[in-house]
Scaffold this active site. Structure first.
Site, short mmCIF file in Angstrom:
data_model
loop_
_atom_site.label_atom_id
_atom_site.label_comp_id
_atom_site.label_asym_id
_atom_site.label_seq_id
_atom_site.Cartn_x
_atom_site.Cartn_y
_atom_site.Cartn_z
N CYS A 165 -65.96 47.29 -11.08
CA CYS A 165 -66.67 47.73 -12.28
C CYS A 165 -68.00 47.01 -12.49
CB CYS A 165 -65.78 47.55 -13.50
SG CYS A 165 -64.17 48.33 -13.28
N HIS A 305 -68.67 43.74 -21.88
CA HIS A 305 -67.85 44.53 -20.96
C HIS A 305 -66.82 45.29 -21.80
CE1 HIS A 305 -66.12 45.81 -17.24
NE2 HIS A 305 -64.96 45.20 -17.48
N GLU A 316 -63.62 37.52 -23.19
CA GLU A 316 -65.07 37.66 -23.21
C GLU A 316 -65.66 37.11 -24.51
OE1 GLU A 316 -68.60 40.97 -22.42
OE2 GLU A 316 -66.51 41.65 -22.64
N LYS A 337 -68.37 51.18 -24.52
CA LYS A 337 -67.21 51.82 -23.88
C LYS A 337 -66.30 52.47 -24.93
CE LYS A 337 -66.76 49.07 -19.62
NZ LYS A 337 -67.83 48.07 -19.80
N HIS A 342 -64.64 53.89 -19.79
CA HIS A 342 -65.03 52.94 -18.74
C HIS A 342 -65.43 53.70 -17.49
CE1 HIS A 342 -65.48 49.54 -16.35
NE2 HIS A 342 -64.30 48.95 -16.47
N PHE A 403 -62.53 44.19 -11.30
CA PHE A 403 -61.31 43.73 -10.64
C PHE A 403 -61.69 42.89 -9.42
CE2 PHE A 403 -58.45 47.52 -12.06
CZ PHE A 403 -58.35 46.97 -13.31
#
Length: 417
Positions: A165, A305, A316, A337, A342, A403
């Protein structure tokens, strides 16, 4: 050597809430949800039956039938968004030095639908290996920048970054550095993804990564909310034209913003889970600030994110509080998002564009779908909940993580001649 300045001179977008830059910004500022029941296939037996699909996209409006058959959706999205950005930048394709124009693109997966369909067709056959001759060139992730360069004749650096991502954020950082070092004058960068497929939905469901809020999909993506239960899969593309500042000035280009820094780090912790203390996220933001040569107190807005996962959102925000200290309470923090879902490898690109448009319009888009306070999140943080907020944004940060523990961060600044 003195590094060259890098600016953004063109933008293009194809997103679940708008099929071009104007529509995308309209959706962002109005808090539009791009989530709806899946239409690409019958998802009745899937745990998650919704996604943020592109709406009203007809490839035959952009490609002839023969060309469209040679392109996976992720490559179609890349070409459409990059065409918009190139046109927006006003690049004269007849006079520009094409050896000094590159294409650096991000894709976390690439042609998943093509791979899925070819394997299904083979498995349903009699074992005779009948495959489409375009199977491999449709599927490979690097075909998107390859096709962009072929279409326009750009002969500078050309490749795809793959870091899940974080892919398109890494692509932007690479593009930034190539131009800084004088290798290129212009780079088309960004990312695209088209993973709303049986394999994509099934795979992410098997990981328990997706929201299963099937009864109200439009509110399923709810970053920072106590009732969040996973991310919503999205698709689309974002394209940015990065250009050396003096080159842009010499041709009288419109300049959206300056790209002042990029940071990278790794969590070195887990294949899919973020470090619970946000150590890697702290480091990536610190690296980005140091690269830009600015103080944390200068940052006005952070597009997080913020995927709407229970662990990731908290980690985060903890990292933001640690790096920015008391100033964290003065920053407009948001997660777009909540509206787009996403977009995996394309997330960094469309979120960077959202940050740039925030600067242009002095308005920070909202984090929608927030109804319940999470006691694990510092209540003094301004998460720009449910409604856009007017704010002069001079410096904007965009965070993207993937990831594997891949972290990328990009900083933009209002242009200072």
């Amino acid at each position: 050597m003195e590094l060259k300045r890098v600016v953004v001179t063109g933008l293009g977008a194809l997103t679940p809430i708008g099929n071009n830059i104007a529509e995308y910004w309209d959706g962002l500022k109005n808090g539009k949800s791009g989530c709806a029941p899946i239409t690409y296939f019958d998802a009745e037996k899937f745990k998650t039956r919704f996604a943020c699909e592109i709406k009203n996209f007809d490839p035959l409006q952009h490609f002839d039938r023969k060309e469209a058959r040679k392109l996976d959706r992720f490559a179609q999205y890349a070409l459409v968004s990059s065409d918009e950005a190139i046109l927006d930048a006003g690049i004269d394709l007849d006079t520009v030095d094409k050896f000094r124009v590159g294409v650096i693109w991000g894709a976390g997966i690439g042609g998943l639908e093509t791979f899925q369909d070819e394997v299904i067709n083979f498995s349903e056959g009699d074992g005779t290996p009948r495959f489409n001759p375009f199977f491999i060139p449709k599927m490979i992730a690097d075909i998107a920048p390859g096709n962009i360069s072929i279409k326009h004749g750009f002969m500078g650096p050309n490749y795809t970054t793959v870091s899940a991502c974080a892919s398109s954020a890494n692509a932007m950082i690479d593009a930034l550095n190539y131009i800084r070092l004088g290798t290129c004058d212009i780079i088309v960068t960004g990312g695209s993804e088209a993973a709303v497929t049986k394999a994509g939905m099934g795979g992410f469901n098997a990981m328990h990564a997706l929201s299963t809020r099937n009864e109200s999909p439009e509110s399923a993506s709810r970053p920072f909310d106590a009732t969040r239960d996973g991310f919503v899969l999205g698709e689309g593309a974002g394209a940015l034209i990065l250009e050396e500042y003096e080159h842009a000035k010499a041709r009288g280009a419109k300049i959206y913003a300056e790209v002042i820094g990029g940071g990278m780090s790794s969590d070195a912790y887990h294949m899919t889970a973020p470090h619970p203390d946000g150590i890697g996220v702290e480091r990536v933001m610190l690296n980005c600030l140091n690269d830009a040569g600015i103080d944390a107190s200068e940052v006005d807005a952070i597009n997080t994110h913020g995927t709407s996962t229970p662990l990731g959102d908290v980690a985060e925000l903890k990292a933001i509080s640690k790096i920015f200290g008391k100033h964290a309470n003065e920053i407009n923090i948001n997660s777009t998002k909540s509206m787009t879902g996403h977009l995996l490898g394309a997330a960094g690109a469309i979120e960077a564009i959202a940050s740039i448009l925030s600067m242009q319009n002095s308005l920070v888009p909202p984090t929608i779908n927030h109804t319940t306070v999470d006691e694990n999140i510092d209540p003094s943080l301004n998460l720009t909940l449910n409604k856009a907020q007017a704010r002069e944004v001079n410096v904007a940060m965009s965070n993207t993580f993937g990831f594997g523990g891949h972290n990328a961060c990009v900083l933009f600044k209002k242009i200072d001649a």
